[in-house]
Motif scaffolding. Structure first.
Motif, short mmCIF file in Angstrom:
data_model
loop_
_atom_site.label_atom_id
_atom_site.label_comp_id
_atom_site.label_asym_id
_atom_site.label_seq_id
_atom_site.Cartn_x
_atom_site.Cartn_y
_atom_site.Cartn_z
N LEU A 265 84.87 83.31 46.57
CA LEU A 265 83.43 83.28 46.34
C LEU A 265 82.66 82.56 47.44
N GLU A 266 83.38 81.84 48.30
CA GLU A 266 82.71 81.21 49.44
C GLU A 266 82.07 82.25 50.35
N SER A 267 82.63 83.45 50.36
CA SER A 267 82.08 84.51 51.22
C SER A 267 80.97 85.29 50.52
N ALA A 268 80.70 84.97 49.26
CA ALA A 268 79.61 85.62 48.52
C ALA A 268 78.35 84.79 48.69
N PRO A 269 77.30 85.34 49.29
CA PRO A 269 76.10 84.55 49.58
C PRO A 269 75.45 83.92 48.34
N THR A 270 75.82 84.39 47.16
CA THR A 270 75.25 83.84 45.93
C THR A 270 75.65 82.38 45.73
N PHE A 271 76.74 81.96 46.33
CA PHE A 271 77.27 80.62 46.08
C PHE A 271 77.12 79.72 47.30
N ASP A 272 77.15 78.42 47.04
CA ASP A 272 77.10 77.41 48.09
C ASP A 272 78.53 77.16 48.56
N ALA A 273 78.85 77.62 49.76
CA ALA A 273 80.22 77.53 50.27
C ALA A 273 80.69 76.09 50.37
N ASP A 274 79.81 75.18 50.80
CA ASP A 274 80.21 73.78 50.94
C ASP A 274 80.56 73.16 49.59
N GLU A 275 79.80 73.52 48.56
CA GLU A 275 80.08 73.01 47.22
C GLU A 275 81.44 73.51 46.74
N LEU A 276 81.73 74.79 46.96
CA LEU A 276 83.00 75.36 46.53
C LEU A 276 84.17 74.76 47.30
N LYS A 277 83.98 74.49 48.58
CA LYS A 277 85.05 73.86 49.38
C LYS A 277 85.35 72.46 48.85
N GLN A 278 84.30 71.73 48.48
CA GLN A 278 84.50 70.39 47.93
C GLN A 278 85.27 70.46 46.62
N LEU A 279 84.93 71.42 45.77
CA LEU A 279 85.64 71.58 44.51
C LEU A 279 87.10 71.96 44.76
N ARG A 280 87.33 72.80 45.76
CA ARG A 280 88.72 73.19 46.08
C ARG A 280 89.55 71.99 46.51
N ARG A 281 88.95 71.11 47.31
CA ARG A 281 89.68 69.91 47.74
C ARG A 281 90.05 69.02 46.55
N LYS A 282 89.11 68.86 45.64
CA LYS A 282 89.38 68.01 44.47
C LYS A 282 90.43 68.66 43.57
N LEU A 283 90.36 69.96 43.41
CA LEU A 283 91.37 70.66 42.63
C LEU A 283 92.74 70.59 43.31
N GLY A 284 92.73 70.58 44.64
CA GLY A 284 93.98 70.46 45.38
C GLY A 284 94.67 69.13 45.10
N ARG A 285 93.90 68.05 45.04
CA ARG A 285 94.48 66.74 44.72
C ARG A 285 95.05 66.73 43.30
N LEU A 286 94.34 67.38 42.39
CA LEU A 286 94.84 67.48 41.02
C LEU A 286 96.13 68.29 40.98
N ALA B 38 101.64 58.79 37.28
CA ALA B 38 100.55 59.01 38.24
C ALA B 38 99.57 60.07 37.74
N LEU B 39 100.11 61.11 37.08
CA LEU B 39 99.25 62.17 36.56
C LEU B 39 98.32 61.65 35.47
N LEU B 40 98.86 60.88 34.54
CA LEU B 40 98.03 60.34 33.45
C LEU B 40 96.95 59.41 34.00
N LYS B 41 97.28 58.65 35.02
CA LYS B 41 96.26 57.80 35.64
C LYS B 41 95.16 58.65 36.28
N ALA B 42 95.58 59.76 36.92
CA ALA B 42 94.60 60.64 37.57
C ALA B 42 93.68 61.29 36.53
N LEU B 43 94.24 61.68 35.40
CA LEU B 43 93.45 62.32 34.35
C LEU B 43 92.51 61.34 33.66
N ASP B 44 92.86 60.05 33.70
CA ASP B 44 92.03 59.03 33.06
C ASP B 44 90.93 58.51 33.98
N LYS B 45 91.01 58.82 35.25
CA LYS B 45 90.00 58.32 36.20
C LYS B 45 88.67 59.05 36.03
#
Length: 270
Positions: A35-56, A102-109
């Motif tokens: 969806l980053e390539s779809a002009p309807t969305f904010d690519a920078d916002e989606l990239k930030q969400l992808r990074r956070k999901l990557g850490r999860l 570590a996972l439970l700590k991450a989910l509680d943050k």
């Protein structure tokens, strides 16, 4: 799906909770990348969400990967009850428990709660441009991911475990893209997904053996007086080599002209 799997992952009694939550993060990351390539969305916002999901996803993987290896070990031990693989079992169990903490700590943050809130906000936000349609970007999104799969399989004869892992990731990305656009593509998507999943699963089994063999080698170095580790390594080596020899026809079904033609025809009908 991420929400549904979270309480099961937290509880820990059913390992499928962590698995389902990890798959959900992967799907979301692939969808946002598309969806980053779809002009309807904010690519920078989606990239930030992808990074956070990557850490999860990394935190979930630290639990899931030992689970997979322990499951295979248990199956082996059921068939070979006299085998002593305690050095490997104990190591994997400790890794899984450390990963769970570590996972439970991450989910509680607070960061996890903020991530969920941002996902909720993205879902609820109305589209600013009603003229944009799925067909304006879905075709290139799907085909470019198929090209990445073909590129990843270009040198399979001499492919390293790392290269096969990257090919598997490319297959997952294509699969999630096809699933995202399954409704508008219609037609033979089910058959295409079945072929793609067969390749992905085959590569996954090879990767599991390669990862396990690396870990067994470490344990053998620490416990040179454990012949059962050698036997287990030989068992996994045989399975890995067999799967590698059987991969060619599975790969041909995905990379050949009939698959390309069916996929291209679906895209052309968008």
């Amino acid at each position: 799906k991420l929400r549904e799997a979270e309480p099961v992952a937290r509880d820990g009694a059913d390992p499928e909770g962590v698995h389902a939550m990890r798959v959900a993060t992967r799907r979301l990351r692939t969808m946002f990348q598309i969806l980053e390539s779809a002009p309807t969305f904010d690519a920078d916002e989606l990239k930030q969400l992808r990074r956070k999901l990557g850490r999860l996803a990394d935190a979930l993987g630290a639990v899931r990967d030992p689970d997979v290896m322990l499951d295979h070990l248990q199956t082996y031990l059921d068939a070979h009850p006299d085998a002593d693989l305690a050095p490997l079992v104990d190591h994997l169990t400790a890794r899984r428990e450390h990963g769970r903490e570590a996972l439970l700590k991450a989910l509680d943050k607070p960061a996890f709660g903020k991530l969920i809130a941002k996902l909720d906000g993205l879902i609820a936000r109305p589209s600013p441009d009603a003229t944009r349609q799925v067909r304006h970007f879905a075709g290139s999104a799907v085909w470019s991911r198929y090209e990445a799969v073909l590129h990843g399989g270009a040198a399979l004869a001499d492919a390293s475990p790392a290269a096969l892992h990257e090919l598997r990731i490319a297959c997952k990305r294509l699969r999630y893209a096809l699933e995202l656009f399954e409704a508008p593509l219609a037609g033979e998507v089910g058959a295409l997904l079945k072929t793609l999943k067969a390749v992905q699963d085959h590569l996954g089994e090879i990767q599991d053996h390669a990862t396990a063999l690396g870990l067994v080698a470490e344990r053998r170095a620490a416990h040179p007086d454990s012949p059962d580790l050698d036997t287990y390594a030989a068992h996994r080596t045989l399975d890995r080599d067999r799967l590698s020899k059987e991969f060619a026809p599975v790969w041909s079904a995905l990379s050949g002209l009939p698959y390309r033609a069916r996929l291209a025809a679906l895209i052309a009908r968008l």
